[in-house]
Design a protein around this motif. Structure first.
Motif, PDB file in Angstrom:
ATOM      1  N   THR A   1       0.854  -1.194   0.000  1.00 60.12           N
ATOM      2  CA  THR A   1       0.000   0.000   0.000  1.00 60.12           C
ATOM      3  C   THR A   1       0.885   1.237   0.000  1.00 60.12           C
ATOM      4  O   THR A   1       2.076   1.164   0.346  1.00 60.12           O
ATOM      5  CB  THR A   1      -0.896   0.038   1.253  1.00 60.12           C
ATOM      6  OG1 THR A   1      -0.048   0.177   2.414  1.00 60.12           O
ATOM      7  CG2 THR A   1      -1.762  -1.209   1.366  1.00 60.12           C
TER       8      THR A   1
ATOM      9  N   SER B   1       0.736   3.607   2.092  1.00 56.74           N
ATOM     10  CA  SER B   1       1.154   3.815   3.488  1.00 56.74           C
ATOM     11  C   SER B   1       2.384   2.983   3.823  1.00 56.74           C
ATOM     12  O   SER B   1       3.335   3.480   4.441  1.00 56.74           O
ATOM     13  CB  SER B   1       0.027   3.448   4.453  1.00 56.74           C
ATOM     14  OG  SER B   1      -1.058   4.313   4.299  1.00 56.74           O
ATOM     15  N   ASN B   2       2.382   1.734   3.405  1.00 60.16           N
ATOM     16  CA  ASN B   2       3.534   0.869   3.685  1.00 60.16           C
ATOM     17  C   ASN B   2       4.776   1.313   2.928  1.00 60.16           C
ATOM     18  O   ASN B   2       5.890   1.238   3.456  1.00 60.16           O
ATOM     19  CB  ASN B   2       3.203  -0.591   3.371  1.00 60.16           C
ATOM     20  CG  ASN B   2       2.285  -1.205   4.409  1.00 60.16           C
ATOM     21  OD1 ASN B   2       2.136  -0.668   5.512  1.00 60.16           O
ATOM     22  ND2 ASN B   2       1.665  -2.309   4.068  1.00 60.16           N
TER      23      ASN B   2
ATOM     24  N   TYR C   1       5.473   4.369   2.122  1.00 55.72           N
ATOM     25  CA  TYR C   1       5.913   5.580   2.821  1.00 55.72           C
ATOM     26  C   TYR C   1       6.655   5.210   4.109  1.00 55.72           C
ATOM     27  O   TYR C   1       7.722   5.751   4.386  1.00 55.72           O
ATOM     28  CB  TYR C   1       4.719   6.483   3.121  1.00 55.72           C
ATOM     29  CG  TYR C   1       5.071   7.741   3.864  1.00 55.72           C
ATOM     30  CD1 TYR C   1       5.878   8.720   3.270  1.00 55.72           C
ATOM     31  CD2 TYR C   1       4.622   7.969   5.153  1.00 55.72           C
ATOM     32  CE1 TYR C   1       6.212   9.883   3.937  1.00 55.72           C
ATOM     33  CE2 TYR C   1       4.951   9.131   5.826  1.00 55.72           C
ATOM     34  CZ  TYR C   1       5.741  10.082   5.221  1.00 55.72           C
ATOM     35  OH  TYR C   1       6.075  11.232   5.895  1.00 55.72           O
ATOM     36  N   LEU C   2       6.098   4.282   4.876  1.00 55.84           N
ATOM     37  CA  LEU C   2       6.745   3.866   6.124  1.00 55.84           C
ATOM     38  C   LEU C   2       8.114   3.249   5.852  1.00 55.84           C
ATOM     39  O   LEU C   2       9.065   3.477   6.597  1.00 55.84           O
ATOM     40  CB  LEU C   2       5.853   2.884   6.888  1.00 55.84           C
ATOM     41  CG  LEU C   2       4.568   3.487   7.469  1.00 55.84           C
ATOM     42  CD1 LEU C   2       3.681   2.396   8.051  1.00 55.84           C
ATOM     43  CD2 LEU C   2       4.894   4.554   8.512  1.00 55.84           C
TER      44      LEU C   2
ATOM     45  N   SER D   1      -2.852  12.418  -1.306  1.00 60.41           N
ATOM     46  CA  SER D   1      -2.844  11.091  -0.674  1.00 60.41           C
ATOM     47  C   SER D   1      -1.730  11.001   0.374  1.00 60.41           C
ATOM     48  O   SER D   1      -1.933  10.450   1.450  1.00 60.41           O
ATOM     49  CB  SER D   1      -2.633   9.995  -1.709  1.00 60.41           C
ATOM     50  OG  SER D   1      -3.697   9.951  -2.608  1.00 60.41           O
TER      51      SER D   1
ATOM     52  N   ILE E   1      -1.712  10.361   4.604  1.00 60.34           N
ATOM     53  CA  ILE E   1      -0.925   9.313   5.285  1.00 60.34           C
ATOM     54  C   ILE E   1      -0.198   9.941   6.459  1.00 60.34           C
ATOM     55  O   ILE E   1      -0.143   9.423   7.536  1.00 60.34           O
ATOM     56  CB  ILE E   1       0.082   8.640   4.320  1.00 60.34           C
ATOM     57  CG1 ILE E   1      -0.658   7.890   3.235  1.00 60.34           C
ATOM     58  CG2 ILE E   1       1.013   7.708   5.054  1.00 60.34           C
ATOM     59  CD1 ILE E   1       0.233   7.332   2.137  1.00 60.34           C
TER      60      ILE E   1
END
Length: 184
Positions: free
Chosen positions: A146, A148-149, A151-152, A180, A184
């Protein structure tokens, strides 16, 4: 000064003297924020070791939007491999995001090291192998993870980007919109 070279040119075949010879083949360059290192259409004749700062590579898409293809941080090699090694015009533009301290090595000096120091050619092979695997993993992450993942993972791998890189560049690199990324 040797720290940057020890950090990047790590290989068991290198002796202390080899690092000094390698370091002498590089020239220190300080570039202010917004400087172009390579421009689309130019043929790269050097690569850089990034001692301090942030650099991005980008292309223009079919709608003329800038798409960030790479974000370079401390102790990384700033390079456009296809342009440098295949001697062809670059498809990417490479620009500093912050003030940067870099160490430049010209193509001919690189070639001389490659042929005169066996450890250097072995280091180059391992470096390119690592880059290939990293590129493949990024490609897989784009379709299996995703936003989010992704980005992390970027935060974990390169935490300095968050405070010093415009969100639009990070979003583009992650393949998402700024909106987006803001969510996040």
């Amino acid at each position: 000064m040797l720290d940057i070279f020890q950090s990047i040119y790590q290989h068991p075949l290198f002796k202390e003297n080899d690092l000094h010879v390698i370091a002498q083949a590089h020239k220190k360059v300080e570039l202010p924020k917004g400087s172009y290192i390579f421009k689309e259409g130019e043929t790269a004749n050097e690569y850089y070791l990034l001692e301090k700062g942030i650099v991005r590579a980008f292309v223009l898409d079919y709608n003329n939007n800038e798409i960030t293809t790479e974000l370079f941080t401390d102790n990384e090699i700033v390079i456009v491999p296809a342009s440098l090694f295949q001697r062809q015009p670059s498809q990417e533009t490479v620009q500093t995001i912050t003030d940067c301290v870099l160490w430049k090595i010209d193509f001919q000096d690189f070639q001389n090291l490659f042929t005169s120091h066996p450890g250097f050619s072995e280091w180059g092979r391992l470096w390119f192998t690592f880059q290939l695997f990293s590129l493949k993993q990024k490609s897989l992450d784009m379709v299996t993870q995703t936003a989010s993942n992704r980005y992390l993972k970027l935060l974990k791998d390169k935490p300095q980007l968050v405070q010093n890189t415009p969100l639009k560049h990070i979003a583009s690199y992650l393949g998402i919109t700024d909106t987006s990324l803001s969510r996040i």
